[in-house]
Design an enzyme around this catalytic site. Structure first.
Site, PDB file in Angstrom:
ATOM      1  N   GLN A   4      16.141  46.137  42.940  1.00  0.00           N
ATOM      2  CA  GLN A   4      16.828  46.148  44.222  1.00  0.00           C
ATOM      3  C   GLN A   4      18.322  45.933  44.034  1.00  0.00           C
ATOM      4  O   GLN A   4      18.757  45.319  43.071  1.00  0.00           O
ATOM      5  CB  GLN A   4      16.251  45.105  45.185  1.00  0.00           C
ATOM      6  CG  GLN A   4      16.406  43.682  44.732  1.00  0.00           C
ATOM      7  CD  GLN A   4      15.597  42.715  45.577  1.00  0.00           C
ATOM      8  OE1 GLN A   4      14.433  42.968  45.887  1.00  0.00           O
ATOM      9  NE2 GLN A   4      16.204  41.607  45.936  1.00  0.00           N
ATOM     10  N   GLY A   5      19.065  46.479  44.974  1.00  0.00           N
ATOM     11  CA  GLY A   5      20.502  46.317  45.015  1.00  0.00           C
ATOM     12  C   GLY A   5      20.916  46.002  46.436  1.00  0.00           C
ATOM     13  O   GLY A   5      20.101  46.050  47.371  1.00  0.00           O
ATOM     14  N   TYR A   6      22.204  45.708  46.615  1.00  0.00           N
ATOM     15  CA  TYR A   6      22.715  45.306  47.919  1.00  0.00           C
ATOM     16  C   TYR A   6      23.857  46.200  48.362  1.00  0.00           C
ATOM     17  O   TYR A   6      24.844  46.354  47.641  1.00  0.00           O
ATOM     18  CB  TYR A   6      23.155  43.839  47.881  1.00  0.00           C
ATOM     19  CG  TYR A   6      21.957  42.934  47.819  1.00  0.00           C
ATOM     20  CD1 TYR A   6      21.374  42.452  48.972  1.00  0.00           C
ATOM     21  CD2 TYR A   6      21.355  42.633  46.599  1.00  0.00           C
ATOM     22  CE1 TYR A   6      20.235  41.675  48.924  1.00  0.00           C
ATOM     23  CE2 TYR A   6      20.212  41.853  46.541  1.00  0.00           C
ATOM     24  CZ  TYR A   6      19.657  41.374  47.708  1.00  0.00           C
ATOM     25  OH  TYR A   6      18.529  40.617  47.662  1.00  0.00           O
ATOM     26  N   LEU A   7      23.703  46.780  49.551  1.00  0.00           N
ATOM     27  CA  LEU A   7      24.794  47.516  50.184  1.00  0.00           C
ATOM     28  C   LEU A   7      25.803  46.528  50.759  1.00  0.00           C
ATOM     29  O   LEU A   7      26.990  46.802  50.828  1.00  0.00           O
ATOM     30  CB  LEU A   7      24.265  48.440  51.280  1.00  0.00           C
ATOM     31  CG  LEU A   7      23.365  49.576  50.786  1.00  0.00           C
ATOM     32  CD1 LEU A   7      22.664  50.257  51.953  1.00  0.00           C
ATOM     33  CD2 LEU A   7      24.176  50.578  49.989  1.00  0.00           C
ATOM     34  N   GLU A  52      26.492  47.432  45.756  1.00  0.00           N
ATOM     35  CA  GLU A  52      27.437  46.547  45.079  1.00  0.00           C
ATOM     36  C   GLU A  52      27.021  46.414  43.616  1.00  0.00           C
ATOM     37  O   GLU A  52      25.857  46.658  43.280  1.00  0.00           O
ATOM     38  CB  GLU A  52      27.416  45.165  45.750  1.00  0.00           C
ATOM     39  CG  GLU A  52      27.883  45.191  47.185  1.00  0.00           C
ATOM     40  CD  GLU A  52      27.724  43.852  47.890  1.00  0.00           C
ATOM     41  OE1 GLU A  52      27.091  42.920  47.339  1.00  0.00           O
ATOM     42  OE2 GLU A  52      28.246  43.727  49.004  1.00  0.00           O
TER      43      GLU A  52
END
Length: 156
Positions: A27-30, A82
């Site tokens: 998972q990643g974060y916008l 990010e």
């Protein structure tokens, strides 16, 4: 309004022998600002987008909105996230009437194992498995959105 009520703990023993399912998650974060985080997740062959708000004073409850999206869309969104990615294996472990999600982190967060249990209300009682360690509910260092910015390997 959608809300999530959960408690979070460190893990101090063998839980894998009790797990009935394991799945790899990236998972990643916008957006990872404290007021709202927007997460993109690939869980097996499925994609998800999730918005989470700030926790309340107890750290137990916060707004959560999640939708399944095509995995190809999730892969594309991961490209504009990010810096930093969460990579973990999630194990599902039944204890009493609840199921714990136990996350064993990889990469920059290798060595960290955290268990979460979602509850129907903040005062709900639940069975505590013998491998459940210190409670870290509300400790923002253990939020995935913070582990991207300050990985576990840098804590020592």
């Amino acid at each position: 309004m959608a809300k999530e009520i959960e408690r979070k703990f460190l893990v101090k023993g063998d839980f894998k022998s009790e797990a009935f399912k394991a799945i790899r998650i990236t998972q990643g974060y916008l957006s990872s600002v404290p007021e709202r985080s927007v997460r993109v997740r690939i869980k097996g062959d499925k994609g998800y987008i999730t918005v989470k708000g700030m926790a309340n004073a107890s750290g137990l409850t916060r707004y959560e909105w999640e939708r399944e999206i095509p995995v190809e869309d999730a892969k594309e969104l991961m490209l504009i996230c990010e810096p930093g990615v969460i990579d973990k294996t999630r194990y599902l472990v039944k204890a009493g009437e609840f199921t714990f999600e136990v996350d064993e982190f990889h990469g920059d967060n290798d060595g960290l194992i955290v268990a979460e249990v979602e509850l129907p209300d903040e005062n709900a009682r639940f069975e505590r498995p013998c491998w459940l360690g210190e409670e870290v509910t509300g400790d923002s260092r253990y939020y995935n959105s913070m582990l991207v910015k300050k990985p576990f390997k840098t804590w020592k």
